[in-house]
Write an enzyme that holds these catalytic residues in place. Structure first.
Site, mmCIF file in Angstrom:
data_model
loop_
_atom_site.group_PDB
_atom_site.id
_atom_site.type_symbol
_atom_site.label_atom_id
_atom_site.label_comp_id
_atom_site.label_asym_id
_atom_site.label_seq_id
_atom_site.Cartn_x
_atom_site.Cartn_y
_atom_site.Cartn_z
ATOM 1 N N ASP A 200 0.857 -1.193 0.000
ATOM 2 C CA ASP A 200 0.000 0.000 0.000
ATOM 3 C C ASP A 200 0.885 1.231 0.000
ATOM 4 O O ASP A 200 2.121 1.132 0.040
ATOM 5 C CB ASP A 200 -0.955 0.006 1.215
ATOM 6 C CG ASP A 200 -2.283 0.705 0.911
ATOM 7 O OD1 ASP A 200 -2.239 1.882 0.489
ATOM 8 O OD2 ASP A 200 -3.339 0.080 1.101
ATOM 9 N N GLY A 226 4.546 1.254 -1.613
ATOM 10 C CA GLY A 226 4.704 1.661 -2.999
ATOM 11 C C GLY A 226 3.441 2.289 -3.536
ATOM 12 O O GLY A 226 2.387 2.227 -2.899
ATOM 13 N N PHE A 228 1.156 2.062 -6.844
ATOM 14 C CA PHE A 228 1.027 1.147 -7.982
ATOM 15 C C PHE A 228 0.973 1.851 -9.336
ATOM 16 O O PHE A 228 1.000 1.206 -10.377
ATOM 17 C CB PHE A 228 -0.081 0.114 -7.802
ATOM 18 C CG PHE A 228 -1.451 0.600 -7.387
ATOM 19 C CD1 PHE A 228 -2.103 1.609 -8.049
ATOM 20 C CD2 PHE A 228 -2.112 -0.037 -6.320
ATOM 21 C CE1 PHE A 228 -3.388 2.007 -7.677
ATOM 22 C CE2 PHE A 228 -3.398 0.363 -5.931
ATOM 23 C CZ PHE A 228 -4.032 1.385 -6.615
ATOM 24 N N HIS A 246 -12.574 -1.141 -8.563
ATOM 25 C CA HIS A 246 -13.767 -0.300 -8.757
ATOM 26 C C HIS A 246 -13.477 1.197 -8.586
ATOM 27 O O HIS A 246 -14.262 2.032 -9.005
ATOM 28 C CB HIS A 246 -14.920 -0.761 -7.847
ATOM 29 C CG HIS A 246 -14.772 -0.387 -6.406
ATOM 30 N ND1 HIS A 246 -15.860 -0.146 -5.592
ATOM 31 C CD2 HIS A 246 -13.682 -0.214 -5.636
ATOM 32 C CE1 HIS A 246 -15.440 0.157 -4.379
ATOM 33 N NE2 HIS A 246 -14.128 0.109 -4.376
#
Ligand SMILES: C[S@@+](CC[C@H](N)C(=O)[O-])C[C@H]1O[C@@H](n2cnc3c(N)ncnc32)[C@H](O)[C@@H]1O
Length: 337
Positions: A200, A226, A228, A246
């Site tokens: 995360d 990190g 993403f 989502h």
């Protein structure tokens, strides 16, 4: 009512549903159930302990009685119902109210802007999803409420995934966008042979460390920090994306599934879990309502069906894709590499 004419009851119930909803949300926000978990109180004492003005309290507390969240004895003492006591007392590990504290203070007001969001297609939160996380994490109290609300949302799904997925076939796993690590904890408790962790944003390192430490799992679960959008994802036999896709538009969904494919070890698997929209888009409104929530909160996010997700996963390279229902309203889509 005239024979043969339809009843307006459902229109009245749903049209006025916001009142009942806000009574429950305010009671959670004010800590009514936490106060009553200590002892039963009469209206005056409960009013004092929750810091309320006398004008509305009788109707407020008795609404909670009529709605089934409080009981009132013959001598006027209020107490929690078993359901409220178990899930809405902040002092219990089973508390799910963090989610509703966030709804009470932010989500409820945001839904008042649904008409504008539908007319413009624009999020109503004021900041884009990416900066929304930075904004939330800049304040320790907001960060805490957020991670606790994520655990509240995902705990039952995480417990189901720990039971339903064939973990014995794998040795390592990583949960992408793990928040405080709800899913890794449930999986690690159920399967002592596994090692893994959560990935995360760096601001969540301390929350993850504290949650894992409290459960005695610090030797088996590790935090990988990190962003993403900027890094590859850590490698593992099983990669999990829970309530992540989502939040983003289709290109980003595909980008994340591509990165997930690269990070799954050969012979491994990806688990996506979300509140999926039913294929017929008519039998259950929960997924569609969750998607409208994304309209309000994010620039391009939307919820999707199992078939949609399977198609994107196939495009990323996954095979033998299947959809399984979990506890609560969530489902998982599993694909193999
Ligand atoms: C909706 S929460 C889902 C949390 C958890 N997986 C669950 O199901 O309860 C989304 C998570 O994605 C993380 N996240 C958002 N943007 C990210 C990014 N750019 N890189 C890594 N993690 C990110 C957030 O910090 C948050 O923990």
């Amino acid at each position: 009512m005239l024979a043969g004419t339809p009843s307006p009851n459902r229109i009245l119930e749903i049209g006025c549903g916001f009142r009942a909803s806000k009574v429950l949300l305010s009671a959670i926000e004010l800590g009514v159930f936490t106060v009553l978990a200590e002892q039963s109180l009469d209206a005056a004492a409960l009013m004092r302990q929750t810091g309320l003005h006398e004008r509305g309290v009788r109707d407020f507390f008795d609404s909670l009685v009529a709605l089934g969240f409080l009981r009132r004895s013959e001598n006027g003492l209020y107490s929690n119902t078993p359901e409220a006591d178990f899930y809405l007392d902040r002092g219990k590990p089973t508390y799910i109210g963090a989610l509703f504290e966030q709804y009470s203070t932010i989500g409820y007001g945001l839904w008042n802007l649904l008409t504008q969001a539908l007319q413009t297609g624009l999020p109503q939160i004021g900041v884009a999803a990416e900066s929304h996380f930075a904004h939330t994490y800049a304040d320790p109290a907001r960060l805490r409420t957020f991670v606790k609300s994520m655990t509240a949302v995902s705990l039952r799904a995480a417990k189901s995934i720990a039971v339903q997925f064939p973990w014995r076939d794998y040795r390592t796993f990583i949960d992408i966008g793990t928040a405080e690590g709800c899913l890794p904890v449930e999986v690690a408790i159920a399967h002592p042979h596994l090692r893994g962790g959560g990935y995360d944003l760096p601001q969540l390192r301390d929350s993850f460390a504290a949650y894992i430490h409290e459960r005695g799992l610090s030797d088996r679960l590790h935090f990988h920090s990190g962003n993403f959008f900027e890094t590859t994802l850590p490698a593992a036999d099983v990669v999990v994306l829970g309530n992540i896709l989502h939040l983003w538009d289709l290109d980003t969904k595909r980008m994340l599934l591509g990165k997930a494919y690269d990070s799954v070890n050969e012979g491994g698997a990806l688990i996506v879990y979300e509140t999926l929209i039913p294929e017929d888009r008519r039998s259950n409104a929960v997924g569609m309502l969750a998607s409208l929530n994304m309209l309000l909160w994010t620039a391009g996010g939307f919820d999707f069906s199992g078939t949609d997700c399977a198609g994107w996963m196939r495009g990323a390279g996954f095979r033998e894709i299947r959809v399984e229902s979990l506890a609560a309203e969530e489902s998982m889509v599993i694909g193999k590499k």
